[in-house]
Design a protein around this motif. Structure first.
Motif, mmCIF file in Angstrom:
data_model
loop_
_atom_site.group_PDB
_atom_site.id
_atom_site.type_symbol
_atom_site.label_atom_id
_atom_site.label_comp_id
_atom_site.label_asym_id
_atom_site.label_seq_id
_atom_site.Cartn_x
_atom_site.Cartn_y
_atom_site.Cartn_z
ATOM 1 N N LEU A 1 1.195 -1.380 -0.049
ATOM 2 C CA LEU A 1 0.455 -0.328 0.178
ATOM 3 C C LEU A 1 0.894 1.346 -0.044
ATOM 4 N N GLU A 2 2.226 1.340 0.630
ATOM 5 C CA GLU A 2 2.581 2.405 0.959
ATOM 6 C C GLU A 2 3.346 2.634 -0.493
ATOM 7 N N VAL A 3 3.475 1.529 -1.361
ATOM 8 C CA VAL A 3 4.200 1.648 -2.497
ATOM 9 C C VAL A 3 3.592 2.250 -3.352
ATOM 10 N N ARG A 4 1.816 1.792 -3.274
ATOM 11 C CA ARG A 4 1.151 2.071 -4.412
ATOM 12 C C ARG A 4 0.643 3.454 -3.950
ATOM 13 N N ARG A 5 1.082 3.896 -2.657
ATOM 14 C CA ARG A 5 0.597 5.733 -2.426
ATOM 15 C C ARG A 5 1.179 5.766 -3.571
ATOM 16 N N ALA A 6 2.553 5.376 -3.253
ATOM 17 C CA ALA A 6 3.635 6.377 -4.157
ATOM 18 C C ALA A 6 3.359 6.600 -5.093
ATOM 19 N N LEU A 7 2.527 6.088 -6.147
ATOM 20 C CA LEU A 7 2.246 5.486 -7.513
ATOM 21 C C LEU A 7 1.290 6.703 -8.093
ATOM 22 N N GLU A 8 0.011 6.376 -7.108
ATOM 23 C CA GLU A 8 -1.146 6.622 -7.554
ATOM 24 C C GLU A 8 -0.741 8.291 -6.682
ATOM 25 N N VAL A 9 -0.597 8.749 -5.829
ATOM 26 C CA VAL A 9 -0.928 10.075 -5.746
ATOM 27 C C VAL A 9 -0.166 10.885 -6.762
ATOM 28 N N ASP B 1 2.266 -3.170 -14.484
ATOM 29 C CA ASP B 1 2.783 -4.920 -13.964
ATOM 30 C C ASP B 1 2.306 -4.576 -12.454
ATOM 31 N N PHE B 2 2.978 -3.596 -11.487
ATOM 32 C CA PHE B 2 1.952 -4.197 -10.407
ATOM 33 C C PHE B 2 0.128 -3.888 -9.910
ATOM 34 N N SER B 3 -0.248 -4.362 -11.415
ATOM 35 C CA SER B 3 -1.426 -4.489 -10.953
ATOM 36 C C SER B 3 -2.198 -5.584 -9.668
ATOM 37 N N ALA B 4 -0.985 -6.846 -10.306
ATOM 38 C CA ALA B 4 -2.096 -7.866 -9.785
ATOM 39 C C ALA B 4 -2.006 -7.896 -7.841
ATOM 40 N N ALA B 5 -0.219 -7.586 -7.682
ATOM 41 C CA ALA B 5 -0.220 -7.240 -6.175
ATOM 42 C C ALA B 5 -1.529 -5.613 -5.899
ATOM 43 N N LEU B 6 -1.683 -5.139 -6.446
ATOM 44 C CA LEU B 6 -3.435 -4.194 -6.736
ATOM 45 C C LEU B 6 -3.942 -4.959 -6.318
ATOM 46 N N ARG B 7 -4.303 -5.053 -6.646
ATOM 47 C CA ARG B 7 -5.646 -5.842 -6.579
ATOM 48 C C ARG B 7 -6.028 -6.730 -5.099
ATOM 49 N N ALA B 8 -5.027 -7.296 -4.941
ATOM 50 C CA ALA B 8 -5.092 -7.652 -3.619
ATOM 51 C C ALA B 8 -4.742 -7.352 -2.445
ATOM 52 N N SER B 9 -4.153 -5.745 -2.313
ATOM 53 C CA SER B 9 -3.893 -4.652 -1.523
ATOM 54 C C SER B 9 -5.425 -4.211 -1.628
ATOM 55 N N ILE B 10 -6.350 -3.694 -2.762
ATOM 56 C CA ILE B 10 -7.388 -3.034 -3.171
ATOM 57 C C ILE B 10 -8.543 -3.874 -2.375
ATOM 58 N N ALA B 11 -8.267 -5.746 -2.475
ATOM 59 C CA ALA B 11 -9.815 -6.952 -1.704
ATOM 60 C C ALA B 11 -9.053 -6.795 -0.432
ATOM 61 N N ALA B 12 -8.406 -6.669 0.444
ATOM 62 C CA ALA B 12 -7.755 -6.235 1.188
ATOM 63 C C ALA B 12 -8.457 -5.167 1.947
ATOM 64 N N ALA B 13 -8.123 -3.908 1.149
ATOM 65 C CA ALA B 13 -8.239 -2.742 1.977
ATOM 66 C C ALA B 13 -9.876 -2.610 2.309
ATOM 67 N N HIS C 1 -6.585 7.267 4.134
ATOM 68 C CA HIS C 1 -7.684 6.296 4.658
ATOM 69 C C HIS C 1 -7.107 5.022 4.906
ATOM 70 N N ILE C 2 -7.013 4.714 3.369
ATOM 71 C CA ILE C 2 -6.527 3.314 3.471
ATOM 72 C C ILE C 2 -5.719 2.694 4.660
ATOM 73 N N LEU C 3 -4.700 3.394 4.934
ATOM 74 C CA LEU C 3 -3.121 2.660 5.007
ATOM 75 C C LEU C 3 -3.641 2.820 6.965
ATOM 76 N N ILE C 4 -4.973 4.112 7.136
ATOM 77 C CA ILE C 4 -5.595 3.734 8.665
ATOM 78 C C ILE C 4 -6.201 2.827 9.310
ATOM 79 N N ALA C 5 -7.165 3.040 8.340
ATOM 80 C CA ALA C 5 -7.674 1.071 7.923
ATOM 81 C C ALA C 5 -7.305 0.091 8.283
ATOM 82 N N LEU C 6 -6.120 0.108 6.905
ATOM 83 C CA LEU C 6 -5.621 -1.412 7.674
ATOM 84 C C LEU C 6 -5.340 -1.971 8.549
ATOM 85 N N THR C 7 -4.421 -0.440 9.080
ATOM 86 C CA THR C 7 -3.436 -0.449 10.381
ATOM 87 C C THR C 7 -4.202 -1.448 11.246
#
Length: 237
Positions: free
Chosen positions: A97-105, A168-180, A216-222
């Motif tokens: 999620l931290e890497v996802r934040r860097a990319l998406e922001v 290329d990061f999308s497979a891992a992102l699917r898992a992170s979005i699902a978890a969040a 918001h997502i990182l706080i919820a995950l934590t």
């Protein structure tokens, strides 16, 4: 002996290139089962051993996955995504999620300054699909719609390296979005502010909105991880 080895390697390399083209072009979709060795050998006009070596090489690169007694399936669309998938399987959800934040922001910031009229239409349509998926209460469709929205924003940056990296990061992102998403059942995160900022061409606002969503997502995950840890301690007491 050296000449024969070189010829053999060249033939295998040619088959690897042709099989890889089937994957990267989309002719073989992600998670799809590819033709058997026999069929591929007939189509390519080579021996089964040559096909076997090519498939083994692509499996080692992470593009294909051989399932004993079942067949071979497409696992990734490039060597980078294959290597990334192997690395991320051992990563913590928070790290992803931290890497996802860097990319998406960064994507939101760049999109605000580079989006075209067509990009804006695509982003607004993707947001609409995301809202619809949430309203229908289908977790799997929401994950796909949410990811599709972010892919559309990334594409609006017109930065090919960022687009390829995010893909290329999308497979891992699917898992992170699902978890969040699983931890946010009663806490929906609207993305309207991101869209408004991009449409307005306000890079600062887009960056701020993207950062707010990810925080918001990182706080919820934590919070979810802390609750799980607390429950585990209580259960073992």
């Amino acid at each position: 002996m050296s000449l024969r080895t070189a010829q053999r390697a060249s033939l295998v390399d040619q088959v690897i290139d042709q099989l890889k083209e089937q994957i990267t072009s989309g002719s073989w979709q992600m998670h799809a089962k590819i033709p058997t060795e026999t069929v591929l050998a007939e189509q390519l006009g080579v021996g089964r051993n040559t096909v076997r070596e090519a498939v083994r090489a692509l499996t080692h690169a992470g593009l294909l996955e051989c399932r004993q007694g079942d067949g071979t399936y497409v696992r990734a669309t490039s060597e980078l995504s294959g290597a990334m998938a192997r690395r991320l399987r051992a990563a913590e959800q928070l790290e992803i999620l931290e890497v996802r934040r860097a990319l998406e922001v960064e994507a939101a910031r760049l999109a605000a300054t580079r989006r075209t009229t067509e990009d804006v239409a695509a982003i607004e349509a993707a947001l609409s699909e995301r809202e619809k998926a949430w309203a229908n209460g289908d977790p799997e469709k929401f994950v796909e719609a949410d990811l599709a929205f972010h892919v559309t924003v990334v594409e609006a940056t017109h930065n090919n390296v960022l687009i390829d990296l995010y893909t290329d990061f999308s497979a891992a992102l699917r898992a992170s979005i699902a978890a969040a998403g699983g931890s946010l059942e009663q806490n929906y995160i609207p993305h309207d502010a991101i869209v408004r900022a991009i449409v307005a061409g306000d890079a600062t606002a887009a960056e701020r909105a993207g950062h707010a969503c990810m925080e918001h997502i990182l706080i919820a995950l934590t919070d979810t991880q802390n609750l799980t840890d607390s429950q585990n301690v209580t259960a073992s007491a």
